[in-house]
Scaffold this active site. Structure first.
Site, short mmCIF file in Angstrom:
data_model
loop_
_atom_site.label_atom_id
_atom_site.label_comp_id
_atom_site.label_asym_id
_atom_site.label_seq_id
_atom_site.Cartn_x
_atom_site.Cartn_y
_atom_site.Cartn_z
N SER A 1 115.57 57.96 48.80
CA SER A 1 116.03 59.42 48.32
C SER A 1 117.30 59.40 49.19
O SER A 1 118.07 58.83 49.11
CB SER A 1 114.99 60.30 48.76
N ASP B 1 110.04 60.43 38.16
CA ASP B 1 111.11 60.77 39.29
C ASP B 1 111.88 61.98 39.35
O ASP B 1 112.39 62.36 38.24
CB ASP B 1 111.65 59.59 39.79
N HIS C 1 108.50 60.34 42.78
CA HIS C 1 109.44 60.29 43.90
C HIS C 1 109.33 59.21 44.93
O HIS C 1 109.74 58.71 45.72
CB HIS C 1 110.05 61.52 44.36
#
Length: 300
Positions: A112, A252, A279
């Site tokens: 991320s 995602d 994610h």
């Protein structure tokens, strides 16, 4: 990879007047370079990525750390948004690599925001970087924001309306808003019916001290109001020379379009999409995620 991490050692290194907390699993200085794990947020902690420590059983030592402002590193609740910059965290990463004496040979795994940070580091072409993994990361926050709008429109009827009403009123802390947010999280952040304890620990850390997350990101994963909302790495991506793996989940929150510049602009970058995951594919579908990561590492 095994579910139970090998023994590790923990400590802190000075970073100017502050301290960066780290954890090393395995022995540094062996045949294989350490995998340095960069967590998301900004303002998250290493906890939800602890599963990667089991890479040591495949021969790679692993370094986790908490970025400044959270977890075991120095907390600075009184610092304003102007203090929390990508440059600060790039400097902290450089400092950690030098302090652990691994700057001459290492792999970065960024998840991320951590992938954004890792790519920004890689764009400077550090001599010791032998491999880069960018997992579930947006190459451009403006591009990602447009994609998040589309994901929000596709939520069940009425959910986005509730979200936007509270966002306009400044009541994102209300119970109704939090309940509506859960719908997005269950679709695009973590699709597991029961959250792993490591992930819960990270969520609790952010809730306890949202200073960095609030300043740079915003109140949650899909309403980005912080200083990163205009941040983009796209101009820098062609400068990356390290072998690069780009990973995202099928569902995602960081969509195909938001990820695309990484594998389109980084020379030779490889893209892998993990099915039945969003994610956090390393938690949601490890049976598909692990072979992808191991194959990349073994090919370096």
């Amino acid at each position: 990879m095994a579910a139970t991490p090998a023994p590790s050692r923990k400590g802190t290194v000075p970073f100017g007047p502050y301290k960066t907390w780290y954890r090393v699993t395995g022995e540094l200085g062996g045949d294989r370079p350490p995998v340095v794990v960069l967590h998301g947020g900004p303002g998250s902690t290493h906890d939800y990525l602890l599963r990667l420590a089991s890479l040591v059983e495949e021969g790679w030592p692993v370094v986790h750390y908490d970025q400044l402002g959270n977890g075991g590193s120095t907390h600075l609740r009184d610092r304003g948004a102007d203090f929390w910059t990508p440059e600060l965290f790039l400097d902290e990463l450089d400092n950690l690599l030098e302090a652990l004496d691994i700057a001459d040979r290492y792999v970065l795994f960024g998840q991320s925001w951590g992938g954004v940070l890792a790519a920004a580091h890689a764009a400077r072409r550090p001599a010791g970087l032998v491999g880069l993994v960018v997992a579930n990361s947006p190459a451009s926050y403006p591009l990602w924001l447009a994609e998040l709008d589309e994901l929000r429109k596709a939520l069940p009827a009425g959910v986005d309306e509730v979200l936007r009403r509270h966002e306009a009123a400044g009541t994102t802390g209300s119970r109704e808003y939090q309940e509506a947010s859960t719908v997005f999280y269950q679709r695009h952040v973590c699709r597991m019916t029961s959250l792993p304890s490591d992930l819960t620990a990270t969520f609790m850390e952010i809730t306890t001290n949202p200073t960095v997350y609030g300043a740079m990101n915003g109140p949650n994963e899909f309403h980005i109001t912080g200083t990163l909302k205009d941040y983009s790495l796209i101009p820098e991506l062609p400068s990356i020379t390290a072998p690069t793996l780009v990973v995202r989940g099928e569902h995602d929150e960081v969509t195909a379009a938001a990820t695309a510049p990484f594998h389109e602009l980084v020379p030779g970058a490889r893209l892998e999409v993990v099915p039945d995951a969003s994610h956090l594919p390393h938690l949601e579908n490890p049976d598909r995620f692990d072979p992808v990561l191991l194959e990349f590492l073994k090919g370096l």
